[in-house]
Design a protein around this motif. Structure first.
Motif, PDB file in Angstrom:
ATOM      1  N   PRO A 167     -15.003 -15.067  -2.063  1.00  0.00           N
ATOM      2  CA  PRO A 167     -13.603 -14.662  -2.057  1.00  0.00           C
ATOM      3  C   PRO A 167     -13.485 -13.144  -2.059  1.00  0.00           C
ATOM      4  O   PRO A 167     -14.308 -12.454  -2.655  1.00  0.00           O
ATOM      5  N   ASN A 168     -12.488 -12.638  -1.375  1.00  0.00           N
ATOM      6  CA  ASN A 168     -12.152 -11.219  -1.398  1.00  0.00           C
ATOM      7  C   ASN A 168     -13.345 -10.299  -1.201  1.00  0.00           C
ATOM      8  O   ASN A 168     -13.640  -9.457  -2.048  1.00  0.00           O
ATOM      9  N   PRO A 169     -14.069 -10.432  -0.095  1.00  0.00           N
ATOM     10  CA  PRO A 169     -15.227  -9.562   0.099  1.00  0.00           C
ATOM     11  C   PRO A 169     -14.807  -8.115   0.302  1.00  0.00           C
ATOM     12  O   PRO A 169     -13.847  -7.829   1.005  1.00  0.00           O
ATOM     13  N   ARG A 170     -15.497  -7.213  -0.332  1.00  0.00           N
ATOM     14  CA  ARG A 170     -15.178  -5.795  -0.201  1.00  0.00           C
ATOM     15  C   ARG A 170     -16.384  -5.071   0.379  1.00  0.00           C
ATOM     16  O   ARG A 170     -17.512  -5.483   0.174  1.00  0.00           O
ATOM     17  N   GLY A 171     -16.093  -3.993   1.060  1.00  0.00           N
ATOM     18  CA  GLY A 171     -17.197  -3.172   1.562  1.00  0.00           C
ATOM     19  C   GLY A 171     -17.878  -2.480   0.405  1.00  0.00           C
ATOM     20  O   GLY A 171     -17.276  -2.217  -0.631  1.00  0.00           O
TER      21      GLY A 171
ATOM     22  N   ILE B  39      -3.608  -1.266   2.882  1.00  0.00           N
ATOM     23  CA  ILE B  39      -4.500  -0.220   3.381  1.00  0.00           C
ATOM     24  C   ILE B  39      -5.880  -0.791   3.632  1.00  0.00           C
ATOM     25  O   ILE B  39      -6.497  -0.568   4.668  1.00  0.00           O
ATOM     26  N   ASP B  40      -6.334  -1.591   2.663  1.00  0.00           N
ATOM     27  CA  ASP B  40      -7.653  -2.181   2.757  1.00  0.00           C
ATOM     28  C   ASP B  40      -7.765  -3.010   4.021  1.00  0.00           C
ATOM     29  O   ASP B  40      -8.804  -3.074   4.667  1.00  0.00           O
ATOM     30  N   TYR B  41      -6.663  -3.641   4.375  1.00  0.00           N
ATOM     31  CA  TYR B  41      -6.666  -4.545   5.502  1.00  0.00           C
ATOM     32  C   TYR B  41      -6.564  -3.779   6.824  1.00  0.00           C
ATOM     33  O   TYR B  41      -7.191  -4.138   7.816  1.00  0.00           O
ATOM     34  N   ALA B  42      -5.817  -2.684   6.804  1.00  0.00           N
ATOM     35  CA  ALA B  42      -5.536  -2.007   8.070  1.00  0.00           C
ATOM     36  C   ALA B  42      -6.550  -0.921   8.422  1.00  0.00           C
ATOM     37  O   ALA B  42      -6.760  -0.641   9.590  1.00  0.00           O
TER      38      ALA B  42
END
Lengths: 498, 444
Positions: A167-171, B39-42
């Protein structure tokens, strides 16, 4: 939908797949498998032709990827890559097209279930290709492309999210390309280490590479009919177990450790839970296959004769722990025919199949962290029934889980249930017995490999009718892309322009 | 470069987009969860949720390793505290945005007190930009390079020097001046000999400083000097602009609808006529004798009002109109409505920050057309791939052009057979996509 751009990106994938076939060609030359060699050559030619066609179709595309396009692209790329990856099996003549598609999808999604009836008589270079598909699918074909193609930018981030598990993977890094590059560097390093270790344990380079590819991807393809049991080496089993556990760990934790945060691993709630599940389940199964709690009831109500074929403690622990790790990390390697084990062990293994490894790893399944959040969320909601005014933040490792993330996780479980019910019904319609119907869908949705009964670790999926193979292939893609990405394809609204 | 942006509002978002497009590592700190998700998405940046003024948030985000920290939230105090804290934690260069006049109207050096490298106000930058335009209408932007020897000017074309069969090669530019690029309806054209120039094009000219004043006439005819200015909207921009106009001894009329604010303005501006009226009323504009005004500037907080007021003013008879447009998507549309010039505050501030970013690699730089085109001065290194080749044999990236070579004290407008030497500096125009490729040619 930006079909042109999708076609353009797909063309890169098709072209790159042609490149990925090249190492297998070297093995075909080495082993002198001329039939396989020509099959690979035809596959490369077909890949290049498809790439050319798609590129022509995608020329002049508007280079703006919306979220919808990203989903469609990731879904389409997996379906296409599995199709192209099936070509060598078809051209070589060892499998019919439907079976080949199943085998290829099973490779790329790191499921590891096979339709090859006799693995040892199959061309070795073809088995190497099978292992290669798992290695590529493990960390993700899309992630690989983000690492290599510099201009995907923010579009790449959306692609990354659609493919990476959890869920909700982040860089890990501000720029998604750096994240993808880091992941692949780590993956390559682990590949190198495991290959050397397996060679020390007694495999030759070919077998070591094949097993390394399948282990790190938590795939489970082997070059032997009897899987890892064929080697009967404790050192080898321990090595593979350790690397399966490592591959089922969130790679973000390795990143934190590389940055000097050594306690990142042991502090992580999900990882601790993951290890706890491994230890407890291994011990329970060990006890069970030693004979404790094995009280089968005969349909006539008479107790069945017991005491035959039980293991001692150390032997039991050896087989129980390997099977537990293999199932929980969704690899599907086997050192014992667990289908012959007592009811409790078999049931526990089926439950573990659904749990899977950590988010952000190469493993499949629903993921440990989703269970952690689900349980905490359920706890809170139960409390609400008798304390309606209660406000509590659902936390994992001190971090608040937002309401929308919780809802997405509920939906994930519901979707899983729906697909399982629908899939089991379909499989029983086409003639599979109850146990096989249910466990095949569970094994596919979680990318495990073998199921139970006739589809168990010592059997294969060749007996499943064609419709069933195609549906199970779809289930594998569903599982690898975490249900949502493929399921949205079924919604008419997804394809509408407005 | 590792860049942190505190505040992901309109300005922060815009800047983050520009910087991530240039492959910088950008982290945005934003308080609001939904905005952060967006922002994270775009954008290809990482995001941190939290209040930027909190040392815990800044530490957790890793600000200590920042090369540049820019505080762009809507709250002046938060920006100042965040910038000071970031500097204290080890950020190399910090910038704070302030909106209110409070921290910049005096000569007191808050920068030194707080340890902040730059305190920038979008409103002041905007007012300054408008003032420059009023000083020299038609001149959209001006920038000096090469220690002031070379000047870049952007000019809005009033009178095309190409007509009939005459094309660009028939136009005699003064020696040492080059027409670097043309923007037409938001598209950028690198001109060639057969290019035609149309009225309303925006042309960018680069050349020796002394020659630049003459060349403007070629594209505009003679411009009357501006004697009277009407400003609609008495916010920070309007007030600051009025102040500058007072210093230039122009007649200034300031329209503002809020009576209380009018009182304040009247107290602050000695030589300005403050009138309490709604700016979008035709009657008001007619009664204030707008037909006699040389310049009308609409600078309220509301884009629609600004655009409508400027159109109305033109209709009533104002000679030239300028509109402040906060939403940059509107800016290209404005010229189609007959408005002479549009200024976007958030572009003003992000261009300033971009310049800071580029200062490390290039001597000076200007960003045009919302970041589509950049002009930069590059010192040529000793191992540059371009050395020893005639320019006509060099394969330049798409949409890029060497406009000037600076060699010792000489300013050379290059031709096909010129060569670049080590130790030269070059002034290059390039689209931002080709920027990296251009840089590689001159600096290994």
């Amino acid at each position: 939908m930006n079909f042109r751009l999708i076609a353009q990106y797909l063309s890169y994938f098709a072209g790159a797949l042609a490149l990925a076939i090249l190492p297998s060609i070297l093995w075909a030359l080495y082993f002198g498998e001329w039939n396989a060699l020509s099959a690979f050559a035809w596959s490369v030619a077909t890949c290049l032709a498809v790439a050319g066609g798609l590129y022509a179709a995608g020329r002049g595309a508007y280079l703006q990827m919306q979220y919808r396009d990203a989903l469609a692209f990731v879904g389409a790329s997996w379906l296409m890559v599995a199709g192209l990856g099936a070509l060598p099996f078809v051209f070589e003549g060892v499998l019919d097209p439907v079976s080949a598609y199943f085998e290829s999808m099973s490779g790329f999604t790191t499921t590891g279930s096979t339709v090859l009836v006799d693995i040892e008589s199959t061309a070795k270079s073809l088995l190497f290709w099978r292992a290669t598909t798992q290695w590529l699918g493990g960390m993700g074909i899309v992630v690989l492309f983000i690492a290599v193609l510099p201009y995907l930018g923010a579009g790449g981030k959306q692609l990354f999210r659609s493919e990476s598990p959890g869920p909700n993977p982040r860089g890990l890094q501000p720029r998604i390309q750096d994240t993808a590059t880091f992941l692949y560097k780590l993956y390559l390093a682990m590949t190198l280490v495991l290959t050397v270790l397996l060679m020390i344990a007694g495999m030759d380079l070919y077998e070591a590479l094949c097993h390394t590819f399948a282990t790190l991807a938590t795939g489970g393809f082997s070059t032997r009919q009897a899987s890892i049991a064929a080697y009967d080496s404790v050192f080898m089993e321990l090595t593979i177990m350790c690397f399966m556990i490592a591959a089922g760990t969130n790679f973000a934790l390795y990143f934190a450790m590389a940055r000097g945060d050594w306690r990142a691993l042991t502090r992580d709630t999900e990882w601790r839970m993951y290890i706890a599940i491994l230890v407890v389940a291994s011990l329970l199964i060990t006890l069970n296959i030693m004979g404790f709690g094995d009280n089968p009831i005969d349909p006539s109500g008479m107790p069945v004769e017991e005491g035959a074929g039980y293991y001692g403690f150390w032997e039991g622990l050896r087989y129980a722990s390997f099977q537990t790790v293999s199932i929980l990390t969704t690899s599907g390697y086997a050192t014992a025919d667990y289908d012959a084990w007592p009811y409790f062990s078999r049931m526990l293994l089926v439950v573990l199949m659904c749990v899977g490894g950590c988010a952000g790893s190469t493993s499949g399944g629903i993921k440990v962290v989703r269970f952690v959040i689900l349980l905490k969320s359920i706890w809170y909601r139960l409390e609400l029934t008798f304390r309606p005014k209660l406000v509590r933040a659902v936390r994992v490792a001190g971090e608040r889980i937002e309401e929308d993330v919780q809802r997405t996780i509920f939906t994930h479980f519901a979707l899983f249930g729906l697909w399982l019910a629908a899939g089991s019904l379909l499989m029983s319609w086409i003639g599979l017995p109850f146990e096989e119907a249910v466990t095949s869908v569970i094994a596919m949705l979680n990318n495990i490999g073998p199921g139970l009964g006739l589809l168990g670790p010592v059997h294969d999926y060749s007996a499943v009718p064609d419709v069933g193979k195609l549906f199970l292939s779809l289930c594998m893609a569903l599982g690898r892309l975490e249900l949502f990405t493929i399921t949205v394809f079924l919604l008419p609204a997804f394809w509408k322009k407005t | 470069m590792n860049i942190f942006i505190a505040g992901g509002g309109r300005v922060g978002f815009h800047l983050a987009r520009l910087l991530s497009a240039e492959n910088h590592d950008v982290t945005v700190i934003e308080l609001d969860h939904n905005q952060m998700e967006q922002i994270d998405y775009a954008l290809d940046v990482s995001t941190v949720q939290g209040n930027a003024a909190s040392v815990l948030v800044l530490k957790g985000a890793g600000v200590a390793k920042a090369h540049l920290f820019v505080a762009l939230t809507g709250d002046d105090e938060i920006n100042l505290i965040a910038a000071t804290t970031a500097k204290g934690l080890g950020a190399k260069q910090v910038v704070a945005r302030v909106d209110g006049p409070l921290y910049i109207e005096s000569n007191f050096l808050y920068e030194t007190l707080l340890g902040v490298d730059f305190i920038l106000s979008p409103e002041y930058l905007t007012a300054q930009e408008i003032a420059n335009y009023i000083d020299s209408p038609g001149l959209v932007a001006m920038e000096d390079f090469g220690k002031g020897r070379v000047r870049m000017r952007q000019v809005r074309v009033k009178k095309s020097p190409t007509h009939g069969t005459r094309t660009l090669k028939d136009v005699h530019l003064p020696p040492g001046v080059l027409l670097a690029l043309i923007s037409r309806n938001g598209n950028v054209i690198i001109p060639r000999g057969d290019t035609k120039i149309e009225v309303k094009d925006l042309v960018t000219l680069v050349g020796q400083k002394e020659q630049m004043d003459n060349v403007q006439k070629l594209f505009q005819g003679t411009e009357p000097t501006i004697k009277s200015v009407v400003i609609a909207g008495g916010g920070t921009i309007g007030m600051h602009l009025a102040k500058i106009q007072e210093q230039r001894n122009r007649q200034v009329k300031l329209l503002e609808w809020n009576p209380k604010r009018c009182e304040e303005l009247a107290a602050a501006l000695e030589h300005t006529t403050v009138i309490c009226r709604d700016v979008t009323s035709r009657v008001a504009l007619e009664q204030e004798n707008l037909e006699d005004a040389d310049m009308f500037v609409s600078a309220t907080k509301d884009d629609e009002r600004n655009i409508m007021a400027a159109v109305l003013a033109k209709e009533v008879g104002a000679e030239q109109t300028v509109a402040v447009v906060h939403q940059p998507d509107f800016a290209p549309l404005v010229s189609r409505l007959g408005i002479d010039y549009a200024v976007t505050p958030r572009a003003s501030i992000s261009n300033r920050v971009l310049k800071l970013v580029h200062q490390k690699e290039v001597s000076s730089l200007s960003v045009l057309e919302e970041g589509q085109i950049e002009i930069l001065e590059l010192p040529v290194t000793g191992d540059a791939p371009i050395l020893g080749k005639q320019l006509k044999d060099v394969r330049f990236p798409k949409d890029s052009l060497v406009t000037t070579i600076l060699r010792g004290d000489h300013v050379i407008i290059p031709r096909g057979d010129d060569e670049i030497h080590s130790g030269d500096s070059v002034i290059v125009v390039s689209s931002s996509d080709s920027l990296e490729g251009v840089q590689k040619l001159f600096q290994r």
